[in-house]
Design a protein around this motif. Structure first.
Motif, PDB file in Angstrom:
ATOM      1  N   GLU A  79       0.820  -1.205   0.000  1.00  0.00           N
ATOM      2  CA  GLU A  79       0.000   0.000   0.000  1.00  0.00           C
ATOM      3  C   GLU A  79       0.860   1.263   0.000  1.00  0.00           C
ATOM      4  N   PRO A  89      -7.588   9.058  -6.457  1.00  0.00           N
ATOM      5  CA  PRO A  89      -7.898   8.767  -5.056  1.00  0.00           C
ATOM      6  C   PRO A  89      -8.811   7.553  -4.935  1.00  0.00           C
ATOM      7  N   GLY A  90      -8.517   6.702  -3.946  1.00  0.00           N
ATOM      8  CA  GLY A  90      -9.318   5.499  -3.782  1.00  0.00           C
ATOM      9  C   GLY A  90      -8.984   4.777  -2.492  1.00  0.00           C
ATOM     10  N   LYS A  91      -9.576   3.599  -2.323  1.00  0.00           N
ATOM     11  CA  LYS A  91      -9.395   2.796  -1.127  1.00  0.00           C
ATOM     12  C   LYS A  91      -8.912   1.396  -1.495  1.00  0.00           C
ATOM     13  N   VAL A  92      -8.067   0.828  -0.596  1.00  0.00           N
ATOM     14  CA  VAL A  92      -7.501  -0.505  -0.809  1.00  0.00           C
ATOM     15  C   VAL A  92      -8.211  -1.516   0.083  1.00  0.00           C
ATOM     16  N   SER A  93      -8.483  -2.689  -0.467  1.00  0.00           N
ATOM     17  CA  SER A  93      -8.982  -3.809   0.334  1.00  0.00           C
ATOM     18  C   SER A  93      -8.280  -5.073  -0.128  1.00  0.00           C
ATOM     19  N   TYR A 101      -8.404  -2.127  -5.604  1.00  0.00           N
ATOM     20  CA  TYR A 101      -8.324  -0.675  -5.449  1.00  0.00           C
ATOM     21  C   TYR A 101      -9.585  -0.068  -6.037  1.00  0.00           C
ATOM     22  N   THR A 102     -10.406   0.555  -5.179  1.00  0.00           N
ATOM     23  CA  THR A 102     -11.679   1.144  -5.592  1.00  0.00           C
ATOM     24  C   THR A 102     -11.542   2.660  -5.651  1.00  0.00           C
ATOM     25  N   GLU A 104     -12.579   6.570  -5.784  1.00  0.00           N
ATOM     26  CA  GLU A 104     -13.630   7.321  -5.099  1.00  0.00           C
ATOM     27  C   GLU A 104     -14.620   7.935  -6.077  1.00  0.00           C
TER      28      GLU A 104
END
Length: 501
Positions: A79, A89-93, A101-102, A104
């Motif tokens: 990460e 910009p996004g979020k990691v899971s 990686y999603t 925003e």
């Protein structure tokens, strides 16, 4: 028998030697691996096995990519070192060896992106020691071209459907010289356009003789590809022999068309019809004003008297819901769980007539965003459904009734209203929000009441269209009060612009 045994002995010996040799080699590798650890030259570093967006063309519907590794990884180092250029910009899971990686917000159109990862380490099995450093990875993808279509008003483009690719900086006419286009909608993949048109030379009478067609755009998977989708291929969808064709709407999945039709011999025979892919037109036996297919492709919102009715897309079906408070539907959110509507307020005691802009969702929330004595012409949700861009007017003080048109952005959660730009005048302005939510297209047409222009293009009121300007409004990226919207006139002459999905 003796000869056969003698022949087999060398082979048996060779086999035994090979088996023994391989056993020693495998054992040595296993022991060596434990002894030399992560610095052993016999071990390769971790690698990315697959990247789901590799060399793909991404649309606003693509919201996440997945990196799959060949072994468990140290999540923190991955990460920390994951770089996307330009930034998204996004979020990691995580799910095992897979990183999702999603983003925003939708990926901005018209750009090429790189995804880089290096210096990340594998998850070491014992004593929480640092694992081996990964092999550097570089992936690429691109977003769809930023492109639009419009109806031309000058020269050879007059009355023709024109496709303009902003990313590639070129344009082409899609419809033939003998057709005059009145309205159109892109199919969801952008490979075709549904449009209404009449034969050239009919003038104002052409509005009563519209047919419905489709035309190919030359776009395949979001980018121009004339080899797999040659532009300009016309197909007739609905004739005008018995019925006059008026307003139409195309479903979000491109499988269904709803169109308003009037019997030429009996104007009282006024109905909405449905055209499903591969089937003949069928009456819905639904009457009403403005209508729109819901984003789930299953129902129809229709203005009916003092409210909005929600009906199934099946002939003679019972209504699913009725919203008596609202007189106008402006737009559904892309997710289909909310809508922007107008309540026409009447204060008879004070002789005041105002309009209210409401946000309504399927949880029963009705939130008033604006109350105005001016007009609410159009609103469109951003792709995330969290904001609205609207074309409104403000009633100016004075003896003469005058309205000042302007654009504004509404934040649904906070209720904040951010003015964007004022216009000098309003007439039949059509707006289109880009699929990435970053830019607004709109037109300003020039009309004339000169009867000598009977063969000209006409607007819905029957006035001759003698010109049209296309504008691009780019709102500020953030809500900084010092930031201003960027308003640009495009080098195109036309009206009713729409973005490529």
């Amino acid at each position: 028998m003796i000869n056969k045994l003698r022949l087999q002995e060398p082979i048996d010996k060779l086999s035994m030697l090979l088996i023994g040799g391989f056993s020693v080699l495998i054992g040595g590798l296993m022991i060596g691996d434990k002894l030399c650890g992560e610095n052993c030259f016999l071990r390769k570093g971790p690698q990315v096995e697959s990247f789901t967006w590799q060399e793909q063309n991404i649309s606003n519907k693509d919201r996440a990519f997945i990196l799959t590794f060949d072994r468990p990884m140290d999540k923190a180092t991955v990460e920390k070192n994951l770089v996307i250029d330009p930034p998204l910009p996004g979020k990691v899971s995580w799910a095992g060896r897979r990183l999702a990686y999603t983003v925003e917000t939708p990926v901005p159109y018209g750009q090429t992106y790189t995804v880089q990862l290096s210096e990340a380490r594998e998850k070491f099995r014992k004593n929480n020691k640092a694992g081996q450093e990964m092999e550097p990875f570089v992936g690429t993808f691109q977003s769809r071209d930023r492109a639009l279509a419009y109806i031309g008003t000058q020269g050879e483009e007059k009355g023709k459907l024109v496709f303009y690719n902003i990313t590639q900086q070129h344009k082409r006419m899609l419809t033939p010289p003998d057709l005059v286009v009145m309205n159109f909608e892109f199919y969801p993949e952008g490979n075709r356009i549904l449009f209404s048109a009449y034969k050239e030379g009919l003038g104002i009478d052409g509005l009563r003789k519209l047919k419905l067609y489709t035309v190919t755009t030359g776009v395949n998977n979001g980018v121009e590809d004339s080899n797999n989708n040659p532009p300009g291929k016309i197909e007739e969808i609905l004739d005008n022999e018995t019925y006059q064709n008026n307003q139409f709407d195309l479903s979000a999945d491109g499988e269904t068309i709803v169109i308003q039709r009037v019997n030429r011999q009996n104007p009282a025979d006024f109905d909405l019809w449905i055209v499903r892919k591969g089937e003949k037109a069928e009456r819905l036996r639904v009457t009403g004003g403005y209508f729109e297919i819901t984003p789930d492709n299953q129902a129809l919102a229709v203005a009916r008297g003092e409210g909005i009715g929600i009906l199934p897309l099946e002939p003679e079906s019972e209504p699913l819901d009725f919203l008596p408070k609202f007189g106008q539907l402006l737009d559904f959110s892309p997710q289909g769980n909310s809508a922007a509507m107008v309540d026409f307020n009447t204060d008879k005691a004070n002789l005041r007539y105002t309009k209210s802009l409401f946000y309504v969702n399927n949880q029963g929330i009705e939130k008033e965003l604006l109350n105005t004595e001016g007009s609410i012409f159009n609103c469109q949700f951003t792709p995330t459904g969290t904001q609205l861009y609207c074309l409104l007017t403000e009633l100016l003080e004075g003896e003469e009734y005058r309205e000042q048109p302007y654009f504004a952005k509404f934040d649904i959660k906070s209720g904040e209203v951010i003015p964007l730009a004022k216009l000098s005048h309003y007439q039949d302005i059509k707006i289109s929000l880009s699929p990435d939510g970053l830019a607004l297209l709109f037109d300003q047409i020039l009309t004339s009441d000169d009867t000598r222009l009977k063969d000209n293009l006409t607007n819905d009121s029957g006035q001759a269209i003698v010109g049209g300007k296309l504008w691009l409004l780019i709102p500020p990226i953030n809500n900084n009060p010092n930031s201003k919207a960027d308003l640009k006139e495009l080098p195109l002459v036309g009206f009713r612009p729409q973005w490529l999905p």
